[in-house]
Design a protein around this motif. Structure first.
Motif, PDB file in Angstrom:
ATOM      1  N   ASP A 140      56.429  46.345 -55.567  1.00 50.56           N
ATOM      2  CA  ASP A 140      56.798  46.723 -56.780  1.00 50.56           C
ATOM      3  C   ASP A 140      56.645  45.195 -57.674  1.00 50.56           C
ATOM      4  OD1 ASP A 140      59.093  45.727 -56.546  1.00 50.56           O
ATOM      5  OD2 ASP A 140      60.371  47.576 -56.474  1.00 50.56           O
ATOM      6  N   LYS A 141      57.049  45.687 -58.959  1.00 49.05           N
ATOM      7  CA  LYS A 141      56.957  44.243 -59.909  1.00 49.05           C
ATOM      8  C   LYS A 141      57.903  43.168 -59.098  1.00 49.05           C
ATOM      9  CE  LYS A 141      57.557  42.665 -64.506  1.00 49.05           C
ATOM     10  NZ  LYS A 141      57.557  43.279 -65.767  1.00 49.05           N
ATOM     11  N   LYS A 152      52.551  51.021 -60.357  1.00 47.57           N
ATOM     12  CA  LYS A 152      53.876  50.648 -60.499  1.00 47.57           C
ATOM     13  C   LYS A 152      54.549  50.310 -59.228  1.00 47.57           C
ATOM     14  CE  LYS A 152      58.036  53.372 -61.409  1.00 47.57           C
ATOM     15  NZ  LYS A 152      58.826  52.657 -62.455  1.00 47.57           N
ATOM     16  N   GLN A 153      54.265  51.180 -58.185  1.00 44.10           N
ATOM     17  CA  GLN A 153      54.862  51.066 -56.995  1.00 44.10           C
ATOM     18  C   GLN A 153      54.003  51.494 -55.555  1.00 44.10           C
ATOM     19  OE1 GLN A 153      58.396  53.191 -56.086  1.00 44.10           O
ATOM     20  NE2 GLN A 153      59.454  51.151 -55.379  1.00 44.10           N
ATOM     21  N   SER A 175      51.618  54.009 -63.161  1.00 41.64           N
ATOM     22  CA  SER A 175      52.347  53.463 -64.115  1.00 41.64           C
ATOM     23  C   SER A 175      52.991  54.485 -65.185  1.00 41.64           C
ATOM     24  CB  SER A 175      51.808  52.239 -65.156  1.00 41.64           C
ATOM     25  OG  SER A 175      50.527  53.120 -65.627  1.00 41.64           O
TER      26      SER A 175
END
Length: 192
Positions: A140-141, A152-153, A175
Motif C-alpha cells: 500500500d502507500k 490502492k492496495q 483507488s
C-alpha cells in the motif's frame, strides 16, 4: 497504407500497455470483462480475464453499477505440499518476489499466534488450517506501493485446504474501492 498499418499497430500496442492486472483496469464494466460471467452475489462475479496467468485457476471481480471494476481476486491452482508447508511457502515466495519487482516494497506477515499448540515445524499446515498461523504480504502507500494503474492496495495470502494441500490468493484493490463499498452499503441500507 504503411502509415495506416503503423497507426493501427501503435493503437494496439497502446491498448495492451494500458491493460493492467490480467488485462483489466479500474472502471471496466462487466460486459467489457466477460459477457458470460458467473454471478456470485450482487456485485461479485467469477470471470474469464483477457490475460490469464498459468499460476491461477480462477478470477473474481467486484463491479460497482456506477463506477465499474474496483477489486480483482485471483485464486491459484491447488498446491500439493507437506505438513511442513514447504511447497506452499515456496510458491508464495515466488509470487511475492514477482510482485516486489512490479510494485515495490511490501510488508510481510509470517507468524504463529501466541500460545498456539501447533508450534512444531511439522504443524505448519495444521496451524494455518486452525487459523493460528498467518502467511500474507501487502502493498500500500505506506509500504511503498508504486503509483500505477490506480491501485490502492495489493494482498497475497496463503490458505490451507487440508494439511497436505493449499492455495494462494492475490487481490488488487483499486483507488475507488472504499467509495464503491460505501455505495453498496448505502444501497443495502436503503432497503431496510
Amino acid at each position: 497504407m504503411k502509415r495506416f498499418i503503423f497507426g493501427v499497430f501503435l493503437l494496439l500496442v497502446g491498448i495492451s500497455l494500458n491493460a493492467g492486472q490480467f488485462g483489466l483496469k479500474i472502471g471496466m464494466t462487466l460486459n467489457q470483462i466477460d459477457k458470460n460471467a458467473k454471478k456470485i452475489s450482487d456485485t461479485i462475479y467469477e470471470v474469464k480475464v483477457p490475460k490469464v496467468h498459468s499460476f491461477f485457476e480462477s478470477y473474481i471481480v467486484r463491479i460497482s453499477p456506477t463506477k465499474g471494476l474496483y477489486w480483482v481476486k485471483a485464486i491459484s491452482k491447488n498446491i500439493d505440499t507437506s505438513v511442513y508447508g514447504e511447497e506452499l511457502k515456496s510458491s508464495f515466495d515466488d509470487l511475492e518476489n514477482k510482485l516486489l519487482k512490479a510494485y515495490g516494497k511490501n510488508k510481510r506477515l509470517d507468524f504463529l499466534r501466541y500460545e498456539s499448540i501447533w508450534s512444531e515445524p511439522k504443524d505448519w499446515m495444521m496451524a494455518l488450517r486452525k487459523k493460528e498461523r498467518t502467511l500474507m504480504s501487502y502493498w500500500d502507500k505506506e509500504t511503498g506501493l508504486k503509483e500505477v494503474d490506480n491501485l490502492k492496495q495489493i494482498i497475497i495470502s496463503a490458505y490451507p485446504i487440508n494439511t497436505n494441500k493449499g492455495y494462494i490468493t492475490l487481490e488488487y484493490y483499486y483507488s475507488i474501492y472504499d467509495e464503491c463499498k460505501k455505495e453498496k452499503a448505502t444501497i443495502e441500507d436503503d432497503s431496510l
